[in-house]
Design a protein around this motif. Sequence first.
Motif, PDB file in Angstrom:
ATOM      1  N   TYR A 157       0.721  -0.943  -0.077  1.00  0.00           N
ATOM      2  CA  TYR A 157      -0.002   0.018  -0.101  1.00  0.00           C
ATOM      3  C   TYR A 157       0.860   1.171   0.052  1.00  0.00           C
ATOM      4  O   TYR A 157       0.654   2.150  -0.801  1.00  0.00           O
ATOM      5  N   LEU A 158       1.801   1.135   0.925  1.00  0.00           N
ATOM      6  CA  LEU A 158       2.787   2.421   0.830  1.00  0.00           C
ATOM      7  C   LEU A 158       3.425   2.685  -0.351  1.00  0.00           C
ATOM      8  O   LEU A 158       3.578   4.085  -0.916  1.00  0.00           O
ATOM      9  N   LEU A 159       4.122   1.673  -1.020  1.00  0.00           N
ATOM     10  CA  LEU A 159       4.728   1.865  -2.191  1.00  0.00           C
ATOM     11  C   LEU A 159       3.987   2.325  -3.378  1.00  0.00           C
ATOM     12  O   LEU A 159       4.202   3.377  -4.217  1.00  0.00           O
ATOM     13  N   LEU A 160       2.551   1.670  -3.370  1.00  0.00           N
ATOM     14  CA  LEU A 160       1.707   2.150  -4.426  1.00  0.00           C
ATOM     15  C   LEU A 160       1.323   3.403  -4.413  1.00  0.00           C
ATOM     16  O   LEU A 160       1.057   4.161  -5.302  1.00  0.00           O
ATOM     17  N   ALA A 161       1.138   3.745  -2.980  1.00  0.00           N
ATOM     18  CA  ALA A 161       0.682   5.317  -2.966  1.00  0.00           C
ATOM     19  C   ALA A 161       1.769   6.159  -3.464  1.00  0.00           C
ATOM     20  O   ALA A 161       1.509   7.286  -4.136  1.00  0.00           O
ATOM     21  N   ILE A 162       2.991   5.924  -3.135  1.00  0.00           N
ATOM     22  CA  ILE A 162       3.994   6.790  -3.466  1.00  0.00           C
ATOM     23  C   ILE A 162       4.093   6.735  -4.955  1.00  0.00           C
ATOM     24  O   ILE A 162       4.263   8.032  -5.609  1.00  0.00           O
ATOM     25  N   ALA A 163       4.055   5.661  -5.579  1.00  0.00           N
ATOM     26  CA  ALA A 163       4.297   5.537  -6.963  1.00  0.00           C
ATOM     27  C   ALA A 163       2.961   6.308  -7.907  1.00  0.00           C
ATOM     28  O   ALA A 163       3.202   7.024  -8.669  1.00  0.00           O
ATOM     29  N   THR A 164       1.815   6.175  -7.188  1.00  0.00           N
ATOM     30  CA  THR A 164       0.748   6.978  -7.850  1.00  0.00           C
ATOM     31  C   THR A 164       0.821   8.560  -7.912  1.00  0.00           C
ATOM     32  O   THR A 164       0.830   8.942  -8.791  1.00  0.00           O
ATOM     33  N   PHE A 165       1.099   8.836  -6.491  1.00  0.00           N
ATOM     34  CA  PHE A 165       1.721  10.358  -6.620  1.00  0.00           C
ATOM     35  C   PHE A 165       2.769  10.580  -7.641  1.00  0.00           C
ATOM     36  O   PHE A 165       2.716  11.758  -8.224  1.00  0.00           O
TER      37      PHE A 165
END
Length: 640
Positions: free
Chosen positions: A599-607
């Motif tokens: 979740y954390l990495l996907l959130a950063i990737a999305t941003f």
Amino acid sequence: MSTWETFQKKVSKLAETALPTKRKLSGFEVWLVNIAAALFSGFYVYSSGFGMAAPEVHRGVYFGMTMILGFMLYRFRSTSPTTRISKADYVLIALTIGCVGYFMYEYPKMAYRAGAYTQADVIVGIIATILALELTRRVLGNILPVLAILALIYVYFGPYMPEFLLHKGFSITRISGYLFSTLDGLLGVVVNTYATYVIMFIIFGSFMEKSGVGKFLIDLPYSLAGRLVGGPAKVSVVASALFGSVSGSAVANTVATGAFTIPLMKKSGYEPHIAGAIEPAASTGGQFLPPVMGAGAFIMAEITGVSYLTIVKLAVIPALIYFFSVFVMVHFEAKKHNLKGLSKEELPDPLQTLKSGWYLALPLFVLIAFLVKGYSPNMCAFWAIISCIAVSWVKKETRMGPQEIYDALSQAGKSSLIVGAAAGTVGIIISGVTLTGLGFSFSDMILSLSSESLPFTIVLAGIAAFILGCGVPVTASYVILAVLAAPALIELQFPLVGAHLALHWYSQLSNVTPPVCLCAYAAAAIANSDPFKTGIHSLKFSIFLVLMPFLFAYTPILLDPRWTFLETLQSVIFVCLGAITFGAFLQGYYYDHNKIADYLLLAIATFCLLIFNLPANFIGTILAVIVWFWQKKRAVPMAE
């Protein structure tokens, strides 16, 4: 009869449960309503093809016929007769005819005396205002009429308002005269836009249905992709895009396509509230996808002075990105629950579907071709309607004769009430803003609250759209936002069309956002699911409604001349990758079920992917790839 045809016949009846409650008339009154609705539609088909009447007649017929049909079909209260038109409603119809007849006959004189209102002008104006408010209340509920009444109170009691809302105030004579005796009030820009453009595309949608074009636009995507993982939901997105791009109404799209897509999704394993949520999310996208884009786009052209074709060109890429984002969400939903597609026997044969019905796509090509050639939207709709009749004659079972044409015109006239019922009341609100200068005050207030920060201003506009959406139809919501919030966005260097497109997207939130979400309610009725739960998940599937205004402001996806083609291409590619990572984040599934680190990495990737910055975009891409391979390795351990 094939399995597919049997299924279609059974579920088409479900659409009726999602339609607004109307009287169920019988006998002579059914004929009276149908002939009135057909004449109403026929008038605008004729005027679009052969030349419009004088402005007062063009607007007056729309305003008057909408009220007449509304008083015939919608009850005053729950205890009013349901199988006949009440005597009181006949009185209201007579008053409507009198008011509109007076307007059309007297308008040249009223325009000549410009502000010197007679006592008759004032009295008839007051009656017309009350009639417009009552029609809106019956068809759309109490919120919009209450807002209009508050606007009238504000106009009259201006000297007694707080300092930031203070104005000189206006007399009842001036208010009534302005509302009724000019083309800026009750019969202002909203009525003109609906009468000129919107009703023609509602009529076009009705002819699509009667000619078999609409059925083909649903059958073809199902035949091509119905067997994929989560196939019914994926094809729901495609079918809703095709049908919604020309229907002009998200609710109508939800009902028309949802009657088939939602039961199929449930049959393939989707939970009822998920099946009900996917269809509104997809149907709402039809309001952004050219060539029609819904009523708001036509009003946008009127307000901004930018040609409709220019707005269409700017809107196409964001619309496609939106549908891609919904498609991605649907894919991860299917993978998460291991949902399969439909069997071959449950679907039409793709080659046979294309071979037997390819010509039914011609009305869409006619519409697009005429738009590209620079014809007015209503003229384009006119020839698209003619082409629907023409292609219907290829096969005997779809052939549109006089009876079918009459039925299509009648159905369109009645369907237009959901949109048209708000026109006069929104005109009242706009008049209140115009007379008092509230737009400038409200704009200053937004700028003050946001400390002249564009991101905060966009957030405030979104909050305003959410609040308005709790009781105001989407088009009315956009118009109110356009006169109140657009100046603040433009003041902060948001491009004109981008600002209005952002507000147009925000106005669609009421389709899918509880507590009032008309599309979700319509879908829930078909899915037999909890409306609130359906609305919550529908908002999740349509999350790019919230994000897109920020992308308009900070990325080149609008094909704005300020950006080069390569910059636009870069932005589109990485925003699409961002849609994938954001979908995986929201659905809790990428290659496998997400864990906290995922979740954390996907959130950063999305941003990183959604901002317009090439180094950040590459970082986001690398993170997305790392999480995918990480999950793949975790899901399929290497053999020892």
